[in-house]
Design an enzyme around this catalytic site. Structure first.
Site, PDB file in Angstrom:
ATOM      1  N   GLY A 127      50.272  64.694 -26.171  1.00 26.34           N
ATOM      2  CA  GLY A 127      51.666  65.015 -26.008  1.00 26.34           C
ATOM      3  C   GLY A 127      51.739  66.033 -24.687  1.00 26.34           C
ATOM      4  CD  GLU A 244      30.691  62.659 -18.904  1.00 21.57           C
ATOM      5  OE1 GLU A 244      29.389  63.393 -18.621  1.00 21.57           O
ATOM      6  OE2 GLU A 244      30.718  61.623 -19.215  1.00 21.57           O
ATOM      7  CB  SER A 377      49.784  58.959  -9.562  1.00 19.98           C
ATOM      8  OG  SER A 377      49.933  59.888  -8.629  1.00 19.98           O
ATOM      9  CD  GLU A 379      51.015  56.836  -5.467  1.00 19.82           C
ATOM     10  OE1 GLU A 379      50.479  56.979  -6.803  1.00 19.82           O
ATOM     11  OE2 GLU A 379      51.047  55.362  -5.370  1.00 19.82           O
TER      12      GLU A 379
HETATM   13  C1  LIG Z   1      50.123  53.411 -19.575  1.00 21.18           C
HETATM   14  C2  LIG Z   1      50.375  54.776 -19.503  1.00 21.18           C
HETATM   15  C3  LIG Z   1      49.942  55.558 -20.653  1.00 21.18           C
HETATM   16  C4  LIG Z   1      50.217  56.995 -20.500  1.00 21.18           C
HETATM   17  N1  LIG Z   1      49.696  57.784 -21.476  1.00 21.18           N
HETATM   18  C5  LIG Z   1      49.916  58.958 -21.867  1.00 21.18           C
HETATM   19  C6  LIG Z   1      49.755  59.674 -23.027  1.00 21.18           C
HETATM   20  O1  LIG Z   1      49.264  59.355 -23.960  1.00 21.18           O
HETATM   21  N2  LIG Z   1      50.181  61.129 -22.914  1.00 21.18           N
HETATM   22  C7  LIG Z   1      50.535  61.770 -21.902  1.00 21.18           C
HETATM   23  O2  LIG Z   1      51.099  62.841 -22.050  1.00 21.18           O
HETATM   24  N3  LIG Z   1      50.921  61.076 -20.862  1.00 21.18           N
HETATM   25  C8  LIG Z   1      50.851  59.707 -20.605  1.00 21.18           C
HETATM   26  N4  LIG Z   1      51.044  58.881 -19.428  1.00 21.18           N
HETATM   27  C9  LIG Z   1      51.651  59.762 -18.441  1.00 21.18           C
HETATM   28  C10 LIG Z   1      51.040  59.833 -17.165  1.00 21.18           C
HETATM   29  O3  LIG Z   1      50.137  61.118 -17.273  1.00 21.18           O
HETATM   30  C11 LIG Z   1      52.211  59.960 -16.176  1.00 21.18           C
HETATM   31  O4  LIG Z   1      52.650  58.644 -16.068  1.00 21.18           O
HETATM   32  C12 LIG Z   1      51.598  60.321 -14.920  1.00 21.18           C
HETATM   33  O5  LIG Z   1      51.398  61.765 -14.924  1.00 21.18           O
HETATM   34  C13 LIG Z   1      52.830  60.166 -13.871  1.00 21.18           C
HETATM   35  O6  LIG Z   1      53.934  61.047 -14.061  1.00 21.18           O
HETATM   36  P1  LIG Z   1      55.283  60.175 -14.098  1.00 21.18           P
HETATM   37  O7  LIG Z   1      55.170  59.019 -14.897  1.00 21.18           O
HETATM   38  O8  LIG Z   1      56.349  61.193 -14.553  1.00 21.18           O
HETATM   39  O9  LIG Z   1      55.395  59.885 -12.526  1.00 21.18           O
HETATM   40  P2  LIG Z   1      56.077  60.871 -11.526  1.00 21.18           P
HETATM   41  O10 LIG Z   1      55.345  62.038 -11.438  1.00 21.18           O
HETATM   42  O11 LIG Z   1      57.291  61.154 -11.536  1.00 21.18           O
HETATM   43  O12 LIG Z   1      55.641  59.970 -10.037  1.00 21.18           O
HETATM   44  C14 LIG Z   1      56.162  59.003  -9.668  1.00 21.18           C
HETATM   45  C15 LIG Z   1      55.606  58.391  -8.348  1.00 21.18           C
HETATM   46  O13 LIG Z   1      55.563  59.519  -7.259  1.00 21.18           O
HETATM   47  C16 LIG Z   1      54.233  59.776  -6.898  1.00 21.18           C
HETATM   48  N5  LIG Z   1      54.138  61.226  -6.696  1.00 21.18           N
HETATM   49  C17 LIG Z   1      54.514  62.368  -7.607  1.00 21.18           C
HETATM   50  N6  LIG Z   1      53.961  63.216  -6.960  1.00 21.18           N
HETATM   51  C18 LIG Z   1      53.646  63.142  -5.733  1.00 21.18           C
HETATM   52  C19 LIG Z   1      53.189  64.055  -4.826  1.00 21.18           C
HETATM   53  N7  LIG Z   1      52.969  65.400  -4.769  1.00 21.18           N
HETATM   54  N8  LIG Z   1      52.483  63.236  -3.671  1.00 21.18           N
HETATM   55  C20 LIG Z   1      52.763  61.828  -3.552  1.00 21.18           C
HETATM   56  N9  LIG Z   1      53.123  61.200  -4.508  1.00 21.18           N
HETATM   57  C21 LIG Z   1      53.583  61.667  -5.713  1.00 21.18           C
HETATM   58  C22 LIG Z   1      53.345  59.332  -8.038  1.00 21.18           C
HETATM   59  O14 LIG Z   1      52.224  58.890  -7.651  1.00 21.18           O
HETATM   60  C23 LIG Z   1      54.258  58.083  -8.667  1.00 21.18           C
HETATM   61  O15 LIG Z   1      53.956  56.957  -7.934  1.00 21.18           O
HETATM   62  C24 LIG Z   1      50.729  57.669 -19.508  1.00 21.18           C
HETATM   63  C25 LIG Z   1      51.340  56.635 -18.428  1.00 21.18           C
HETATM   64  C26 LIG Z   1      50.959  55.406 -18.703  1.00 21.18           C
HETATM   65  C27 LIG Z   1      51.492  54.637 -17.324  1.00 21.18           C
END
Ligand SMILES: Cc1cc2nc3c(=O)[nH]c(=O)nc-3n(C[C@H](O)[C@H](O)[C@H](O)COP(=O)(O)OP(=O)(O)OC[C@H]3O[C@@H](n4cnc5c(N)ncnc54)[C@H](O)[C@@H]3O)c2cc1C
Length: 392
Positions: A127, A244, A377, A379
């Protein structure tokens, strides 16, 4: 820098291969080859087989079930698991919360949670993310207010994977709104049966319902379930997220897929399904993917070798993540090309037959879009490479 395996490494590889040949149940192997959905019981069964062998949590401290393996042995183990089509254990248990409890938990927390976590008697979910706090995780808002021996939680988590299976969640919550954002974050363990916690599934593009929103409405979590000190959650989370380096590119997985694609291309060509031109085009693409995979493997082995000799550059993790996930996605794209129109069918195929992979080609292609999003991500990884490698 020596990239060769030693005689001991080769003997270790044979031992792992032999074990996997004997111990991996045939039905799990088949499901993995066809990339069919694994049930909770599949993952539990396999992790418990590994645990009985002492190999479920090799990177943990030895006193809690880990193995004193070298980085090279850990690399070999991961690669052999993938090549044998063995499922991975629960990443939440094995790579995330286990190492955090082992490093920062109290003795009582270690005794209570670590053996059950290794044997997956407790299934964990993560979470961390919230609407508005993903890449910028320090923006998280779920509040935890101290009330006697409890914290009272209010707020929302999102993208919580496999919350439907989970017995416990490890969560980052905000205990302080003043000062630096990172310093107001606390790391809690909470029972999924806690009153005031509601979960709601989100259907993903592959048709699965593994992702969830989790809502906290005055949910009470005992203070004794806090990891370490209040306000130090960010440090513990960094330990967890920096898991890791050696496994991040999942090269074994891409090798296993590439071998399968080559075999399928051969079979389809023999059956006359592919025209000469199609075959040539596909073979060229497979060869290109193989060249890139080999180059990535060399990078990976340099990191493993540097680790074995006492450390390397941390920026390598970002390079391995970007390139490794791009190649994993490339394999799914090539599978779709091979499947042709058959790959468009999301259902209706005999998923258990010889060509069960056809039924899974599209869902697997879709689900693998996630690997360039989670775990930091691509990016964001490129930003890190720009700063730490290119000095921009
Ligand atoms: C299938 C799946 C399973 C997941 N499981 C979990 C889970 O079990 N527990 C949990 O806590 N989270 C989980 N996540 C969440 C995941 O960690 C987030 O989706 C991830 O951190 C991206 O955050 P966001 O979705 O809010 O996108 P955002 O952070 O809003 O990003 C949107 C877009 O903007 C880009 N971006 C953001 N900041 C920058 C920057 N500084 N420079 C350039 N580009 C940028 C990103 O690369 C992305 O393309 C999961 C996600 C997915 C897709």
């Amino acid at each position: 820098m020596n990239l060769d395996f030693t005689d001991e490494d080769r003997a270790f590889r044979d031992e792992v291969r032999g074990f996997l040949r004997e111990a991996l149940p045939a039905d799990l192997r088949e499901k993995m080859i066809a990339r069919r959905h694994l049930e909770k019981s599949d993952i539990v069964r396999w992790q418990q087989i590994l645990n009985a062998r002492g190999w479920a949590v090799p990177a943990w401290p030895v006193e809690w079930g880990g193995q004193a393996w070298t980085p090279t042995q850990r690399y070999i183990f991961q690669e052999e698991m993938a090549l044998a089509h063995a499922p991975e254990g629960s990443p939440f248990n094995v790579n995330m919360i286990g190492p955090v409890i082992a490093a920062f938990g109290s003795q009582a927390q270690k005794a209570r949670f670590l053996p059950a976590t290794a044997n997956i008697d407790i299934w964990w979910c993560q979470g961390f993310s919230e609407p508005g706090a993903g890449s910028d995780l320090a923006a998280l808002k779920t509040s935890a207010v101290r009330d006697g021996d409890d914290y009272v939680l209010n707020g929302q988590k999102i993208w919580t994977t496999q919350a439907q299976y989970a017995d416990w969640m490890f969560a980052l919550v905000r205990t302080n709104n003043t000062g630096k954002r990172q310093q107001g974050i606390t790391f809690l363990l909470l029972d999924m049966k806690t009153q005031g916690l509601t979960i709601r599934p989100i259907e993903s593009i592959d048709g699965a319902r593994d992702l969830h929103e989790c809502f906290f409405d005055n949910a009470r979590v005992p203070v004794e379930n806090r990891i370490g000190e209040e306000g130090r959650g960010w440090d513990y989370a960094k330990h967890l997220l920096g898991s890791e380096r050696s496994g991040i590119a999942r090269i074994g997985l891409s090798k296993e897929r590439l071998a399968l694609l080559r075999r399928l291309e051969g079979e389809l060509s023999e059956l006359g399904v592919l025209s000469g031109a199609e075959r040539q085009r596909l073979r060229r693409k497979l060869a290109e993917a193989e060249v890139e995979l080999r180059a990535l493997e060399l990078t990976q082995l340099r990191v493993v070798s540097a680790d074995a000799h006492g450390g390397g550059a941390n920026s390598a993790a970002s390079i391995l993540k970007v390139k490794g996930t791009e190649l994993q996605q490339r394999m799914t794209e090539l599978a779709m090309e091979l499947a042709g129109p058959e790959g468009l069918a999301l259902a209706g195929h005999d998923a258990a037959g010889d060509h069960g992979w056809l039924a899974a080609a599209a869902p697997y292609y879709f689900t693998m879009r996630k690997v360039s999003i989670f775990g930091g991500s691509n990016e964001v990884q490129r930003n890190i490479i720009a700063k730490t490698v290119l000095g921009l």
